[in-house]
Design a protein around this motif. Structure first.
Motif, PDB file in Angstrom:
ATOM      1  N   GLU A  64      38.946  33.688  49.762  1.00 33.91           N
ATOM      2  CA  GLU A  64      40.170  33.657  49.265  1.00 33.91           C
ATOM      3  C   GLU A  64      40.460  35.140  48.053  1.00 33.91           C
ATOM      4  OE1 GLU A  64      42.704  31.806  49.929  1.00 33.91           O
ATOM      5  OE2 GLU A  64      41.627  30.257  50.587  1.00 33.91           O
ATOM      6  N   ASN A  65      40.002  35.476  47.008  1.00 32.26           N
ATOM      7  CA  ASN A  65      39.900  36.955  46.613  1.00 32.26           C
ATOM      8  C   ASN A  65      40.558  37.835  47.914  1.00 32.26           C
ATOM      9  OD1 ASN A  65      40.009  35.582  43.884  1.00 32.26           O
ATOM     10  ND2 ASN A  65      38.119  36.735  43.180  1.00 32.26           N
ATOM     11  N   THR A  68      44.069  37.327  49.172  1.00 29.20           N
ATOM     12  CA  THR A  68      45.131  37.344  48.478  1.00 29.20           C
ATOM     13  C   THR A  68      45.559  39.327  48.315  1.00 29.20           C
ATOM     14  OG1 THR A  68      44.708  35.743  47.251  1.00 29.20           O
ATOM     15  CG2 THR A  68      46.078  37.093  45.476  1.00 29.20           C
ATOM     16  N   LEU A 632      51.204  31.673  44.676  1.00 25.94           N
ATOM     17  CA  LEU A 632      49.836  32.659  44.084  1.00 25.94           C
ATOM     18  C   LEU A 632      49.435  31.433  43.348  1.00 25.94           C
ATOM     19  CD1 LEU A 632      47.620  34.641  43.793  1.00 25.94           C
ATOM     20  CD2 LEU A 632      49.809  35.420  42.159  1.00 25.94           C
ATOM     21  N   MET A 665      48.342  31.754  47.824  1.00 25.74           N
ATOM     22  CA  MET A 665      46.835  32.290  47.826  1.00 25.74           C
ATOM     23  C   MET A 665      46.006  32.341  46.850  1.00 25.74           C
ATOM     24  SD  MET A 665      49.562  36.104  48.748  1.00 25.74           S
ATOM     25  CE  MET A 665      50.517  35.482  47.937  1.00 25.74           C
ATOM     26  N   ARG A 667      43.757  33.295  43.906  1.00 27.15           N
ATOM     27  CA  ARG A 667      43.149  34.017  43.163  1.00 27.15           C
ATOM     28  C   ARG A 667      41.901  33.572  42.009  1.00 27.15           C
ATOM     29  NH1 ARG A 667      43.024  37.846  38.608  1.00 27.15           N
ATOM     30  NH2 ARG A 667      42.477  40.276  39.024  1.00 27.15           N
ATOM     31  N   PHE A 693      54.164  39.287  42.325  1.00 28.63           N
ATOM     32  CA  PHE A 693      54.068  38.405  43.769  1.00 28.63           C
ATOM     33  C   PHE A 693      55.817  38.124  43.439  1.00 28.63           C
ATOM     34  CE2 PHE A 693      54.908  34.296  43.749  1.00 28.63           C
ATOM     35  CZ  PHE A 693      53.916  33.866  45.492  1.00 28.63           C
TER      36      PHE A 693
END
Length: 708
Positions: A64-65, A68, A632, A665, A667, A693
């Motif tokens: 996932e990181n 992003t 995000l 996303m 993070r 973002f």
């Protein structure tokens, strides 16, 4: 703009979390959770040592990181520019106004380029500074470092200090000698970070966290002994209560303050007789909150007893402090919320809020005369700063507004004169006249007026085309102050309007404002926020798909709920450490915060009504097959408050369910907790991601990067 986002999202395939259905039935309702596996069964160990995280979970979070980064990586130049701007507004060698105590004046300061604070003192009447704790030196070999509390002993020989080196909010306490600069061998671990010295300076009191990360026990540590030899002073038996310590106003007592979100109870330890058992002030009564300040043999008690929804102040004799002996001093006035009170030898100070604006009221205890300190901006923040000294007429307070940097004043309560001691310096320059702060009202679904505080550049044109960041929280009775934040200028200078929605669930308009935004009335918070967005559109500050919503923790839950209920209004949503898996968390009584949170959200274990209420709005449980704005979510692996798996599960379900919009996303900071990165400059990196973002979501990131 939507086409740009779609093309960027399609460039890299997002992670796909495998579905591993886990079902349970409660109150006759069956819930299936496809992503329950993202909660590591050994999560308690992960808080102490992130390296033990399950490899499959780690791989997913890192994927996932990477995703992003693939979407926001092109904003790296913009992020660096934002960091440089925000850092340029920080006076790097900043220092607090020294606070006098006996022969010394104590202060905190930063060095040029330093990430962490230094603690020091100087002779009260002037002289050379002496630094006792250097945060940069202490953090040098740590991946994460955050100071907890730091308190000098009554005789000024020793400094008790605490630090967290994992981000999991387990603080270790140490004792440093002012003369030698060396720490004693004493090490007290697994605490909440606070401490109170005994009068003879041979011991101190602290709160230890239990195996579920709850502050339940008060212990006394004697200098020169091992923690295993510490003395248990008090243990709270209710797992729904938290316990904390502080010194009383006069310094005579250590106050053991316990409670949940509805009820409180306090006990006093005489610091000159630390072996004596704690003295109960008034027995707990459900729904009654109180906090004490002491003056000689008299207590001044702030309380909501007797249906004083916005609180009142009563007095009681120290030797007979039970409820029957409470006598009103400052009566209850509906709509005038008393936030807190400070007591000095000759004066009582209270901080009030009416019509969403604060004021400081000072009462001469000899004459009963009162006067106020207030300011005349449309929206501002005001707060008292406390003092080491009790026998003084000096009150220190801080003022700021969304345009005016923080100002610290010393105010003589007897002479009614003030002296400006410090004005926040903005090295890169700041002219308050270049900006405008104002306040408008939104009309919510039920006709209630919701205040919105606004900041924009003076050259802003209200033509409905401006991008706007709308910030909200709305839980636990926390009000959102209309205070100065230099970081916001990086958005405002790019044409953004910055708005704060003072929604129900906070105390911006009094305690009743909080009660109207909790438990079965929680959805008022979400509807208020959406109403604020619509009001800003109607007032021509912005338009649909030009708004970025922003909130953290319980404010992140707000973001999740609003994305489900009114996502069409927003270009983007930023949810920092978001409390989005509300039902599952409130059903898990082993989690650190769950039992104390039941008064706020309801207890779905015992109550079917609470279960159904939470299920009706919990963001994770209400993800729908519909289009969502770009989202995000930001998490911390060692976060004990909002565990990492909440945003991880939420993003996984969103991506698997939504039919359009996005992208979404996640993070995760793999080395930090609820507060994000440690160090004042490292934190700017995370703020820059949020702002990049926001700019990206409204189509301004590319323009800005080219302009750079």
């Amino acid at each position: 703009m939507t086409e740009i986002l779609d093309k960027q999202a399609a460039a890299v395939k997002p992670p796909e979390a495998p579905r591993r259905p886990h079902s349970f039935t409660r109150h006759g309702i069956t819930i299936t959770d496809d992503y329950a596996w993202l909660k590591d069964p050994s999560w308690q160990e992960v808080l102490h040592d992130p390296a033990v995280l399950d490899p499959d979970i780690r791989a997913y979070l890192e994927a996932e990181n990477n995703y992003t980064e693939s979407l926001l990586g092109h904003t790296a130049t913009l992020q660096k520019k934002l960091v440089a701007e925000m850092r340029g507004r920080i006076k790097e060698d900043d220092s607090s106004v020294p606070s006098p105590d006996g022969p010394y004046a104590y202060f905190r300061k930063f060095r040029e380029g330093g990430q962490h604070e230094m603690f020091g003192r100087m002779p009260r009447d002037g002289g050379d500074e002496h630094i006792v704790l250097d945060g940069d030196a202490l953090a040098k070999d740590q991946d994460y470092f955050k100071f907890g509390d730091s308190r000098h002993s009554w005789d000024h020989r020793l400094q008790a200090w605490s630090a967290d080196t994992k981000g999991s909010e387990y603080f270790a306490i140490r004792i440093r000698d002012w003369q030698t600069g060396e720490d004693f061998d004493d090490l007290v671990e697994d605490t909440d970070g606070g401490m109170v010295w005994s009068a003879d300076c041979k011991s101190f009191f602290y709160v230890k966290l239990d195996e579920n990360h709850r502050p339940m026990q008060v212990w006394r540590h004697r200098l020169g002994t091992a923690q295993a030899d510490d003395i248990l002073v008090y243990e709270e038996q209710d797992p729904g209560w938290f316990t904390h310590l502080h010194e009383s106003s006069s310094g005579r007592f250590c106050v053991i303050a316990g409670g949940d979100h509805e009820t409180s109870e306090q006990r006093l330890i005489d610091l000159k007789n630390p072996d004596a058992p704690p003295r109960l002030v008034a027995a707990r009564e459900k729904g009654v909150q109180y906090s004490i300040a002491d003056r000689g043999e008299e207590l001044f008690i702030l309380t909501n007893a007797d249906n004083a929804i916005d609180f009142k102040i009563v007095t009681a004799p120290l030797t007979a402090a039970e409820r029957a002996n409470w006598r009103d001093l400052i009566g209850h006035r509906p709509g005038v919320y008393i936030l807190g009170h400070d007591l000095y030898s000759g004066h009582l100070v209270r901080l009030e809020r009416a019509h969403a604006l604060p004021s400081i009221i000072i009462r001469d205890l000899a004459t009963g005369d009162e006067h106020a300190i207030a300011f005349d901006e449309a929206a501002y923040s005001l707060d008292t700063m406390g003092s080491y000294e009790f026998d003084t007429t000096n009150l220190r307070f801080a003022y700021s507004s969304m345009t005016t940097p923080s100002e610290v004043y010393d105010y003589d309560m007897a002479k009614r004169t003030r002296v400006l001691r410090k004005r926040q310096e903005i090295p890169s320059g700041h002219n308050p006249a270049d900006y405008v702060t104002t306040r408008i009202m939104a009309i919510s679904h039920d006709g209630v007026e919701v205040p919105i505080s606004l900041l924009h550049h003076r050259d802003f044109k209200r033509d409905g085309n401006a991008p706007l960041l709308l910030y909200g929280y709305g839980s636990y009775g926390h009000a959102m102050p209309a205070s100065f934040n230099a970081n916001r200028l990086s958005l405002v200078d790019r044409g953004f309007v910055y708005a704060i929605a003072h929604i129900r669930g906070g105390t911006d308009k009094g305690w009743g404002w909080y009660l109207d935004g909790k438990r079965e009335k929680k959805t008022n918070s979400f509807d208020d926020f959406a109403a604020c967005a619509r009001a800003l559109i109607e007032a021509n500050y912005t338009s649909e798909k030009r708004i970025v919503g922003h909130g953290g923790s319980a404010g992140g839950m707000l973001m999740g709920a609003v994305a489900n209920r009114a996502g069409e209004l927003f270009a983007g949503i930023v949810a920092e450490v978001p409390f989005v898996d509300v039902l599952n968390t409130m059903l898990d009584d082993t989690l650190p915060l769950t039992p104390p949170e039941w008064p706020e959200w309801g207890n779905p274990i015992e109550s079917e009504k609470d279960f159904r209420t939470i299920l009706s709005y919990s963001p994770y449980d209400n993800v729908a097959a519909k289009a969502y704005p770009a989202i995000l979510a930001m998490a911390g692996l060692t976060d004990p408050r909002v565990t990492y798996w909440e945003p991880a599960k939420w993003i996984a379900r969103l991506r698997a369910t939504m039919t359009g919009g996005g992208p979404v996303m996640l993070r995760t900071n793999m080395g930090a907790g609820h507060g994000g990165a440690s160090g004042r400059f490292n934190r700017l990196d995370e703020i820059a991601i949020v702002y990049a973002f926001a700019l990206w979501a409204v189509g301004l990131a590319e323009v800005d990067a080219i302009g750079a």
